[in-house]
Motif scaffolding. Structure first.
Motif, PDB file in Angstrom:
ATOM      1  N   ILE A 186       2.518  67.461  57.026  1.00  0.00           N
ATOM      2  CA  ILE A 186       3.494  66.618  57.723  1.00  0.00           C
ATOM      3  C   ILE A 186       4.658  66.256  56.801  1.00  0.00           C
ATOM      4  O   ILE A 186       5.817  66.565  57.084  1.00  0.00           O
ATOM      5  N   SER A 187       4.347  65.619  55.676  1.00  0.00           N
ATOM      6  CA  SER A 187       5.409  65.087  54.817  1.00  0.00           C
ATOM      7  C   SER A 187       6.260  66.186  54.197  1.00  0.00           C
ATOM      8  O   SER A 187       7.496  66.144  54.260  1.00  0.00           O
ATOM      9  N   GLY A 233       1.475  60.182  56.295  1.00  0.00           N
ATOM     10  CA  GLY A 233       1.031  61.212  57.234  1.00  0.00           C
ATOM     11  C   GLY A 233      -0.136  60.752  58.084  1.00  0.00           C
ATOM     12  O   GLY A 233      -0.185  61.012  59.296  1.00  0.00           O
TER      13      GLY A 233
END
Length: 225
Positions: A60-61, A138
């Motif tokens: 995600i990040s 996340g």
């Protein structure tokens, strides 16, 4: 079964699986807690390490960072991956050979220096804080979306699950939990890539299909014509 019920079922099953693994692999000695008893198979260790790389910080990040900042942000990906390789080749084998549990402990004994140990502690704290920030962000985003809760609630739920299997199993429990996560993550990474490649190029192998598209751009221009 509606989508929300299915989501709760899948997430609940995943939580139960991780906690069950933590109970099954709970540490009974200091060696098991800090180093998984030094008895994990290399393949299993590799799967756990890969899952650690394919975590919320990457899935995600890191993906969001590259998507937001463009091609230039790919240097973070190179450093992220390269750091894993350097640690695996230059530090991990000797940490095991020296029989130490922590990196600062190994650095201090290896160089006979208290200063080196303190520097290692500072570097480890800075790296860990940076990593944990990405992970927690996340977790909060993912859980709040899946469970349809606010960000703080999702974050607390995720932290609670991690706390349970980390405290119960130590490195042993975390390692086997990471192996289960690897199976989930590699599936989540591979399936979209295959279908995206098939949709764009007709080739199910992204390395060949999308790779050739990026190389000469022919498929992109042909699709726009």
């Amino acid at each position: 079964m509606d989508l929300q019920t299915l989501t709760y079922t899948v997430v609940g099953f995943t939580f139960a699986l991780y906690i069950g693994i933590a109970f099954w692999a709970r540490a009974s000695t200091t060696g098991e807690f800090y180093a998984a008893g030094r008895g994990v198979h290399p393949v299993a260790n590799g799967m756990a390490t890969a899952a650690d790389w394919m975590s919320a910080a990457s899935f995600i990040s890191m993906a969001g960072l590259i998507a937001f900042n463009g091609y230039g942000a790919s240097v973070f990906l190179m450093g992220w991956t390269g750091g894993y390789v350097l640690l695996a080749l230059l530090l991990a084998p000797y940490l095991r050979k020296f029989g130490k549990f922590t990196v600062p402990e190994f650095i201090g004994d290896r160089y006979y220096s208290r200063t080196a140990r303190i520097v290692a502690v500072i570097c480890l704290i800075l790296a860990s804080i940076t990593y944990v920030i990405g992970q927690m962000k996340g977790i909060g985003v993912a859980f709040s979306r899946f469970l349809e809760t606010d960000y703080d609630t999702g974050l607390y739920i995720g932290m609670g699950i991690v706390f349970i299997y980390a405290v119960l199993g130590g490195m042993k429990g975390i390692t086997y939990t990471q192996i289960a996560q690897y199976c989930v993550l590699i599936f989540a990474y591979t399936v979209p890539a295959v279908f995206i490649s098939m949709n764009i190029t007709g080739n199910p192998l992204p390395q060949l299909g999308i790779g050739s598209t990026m190389a000469d751009g022919w498929h992109v221009y042909a699709g726009q014509a």
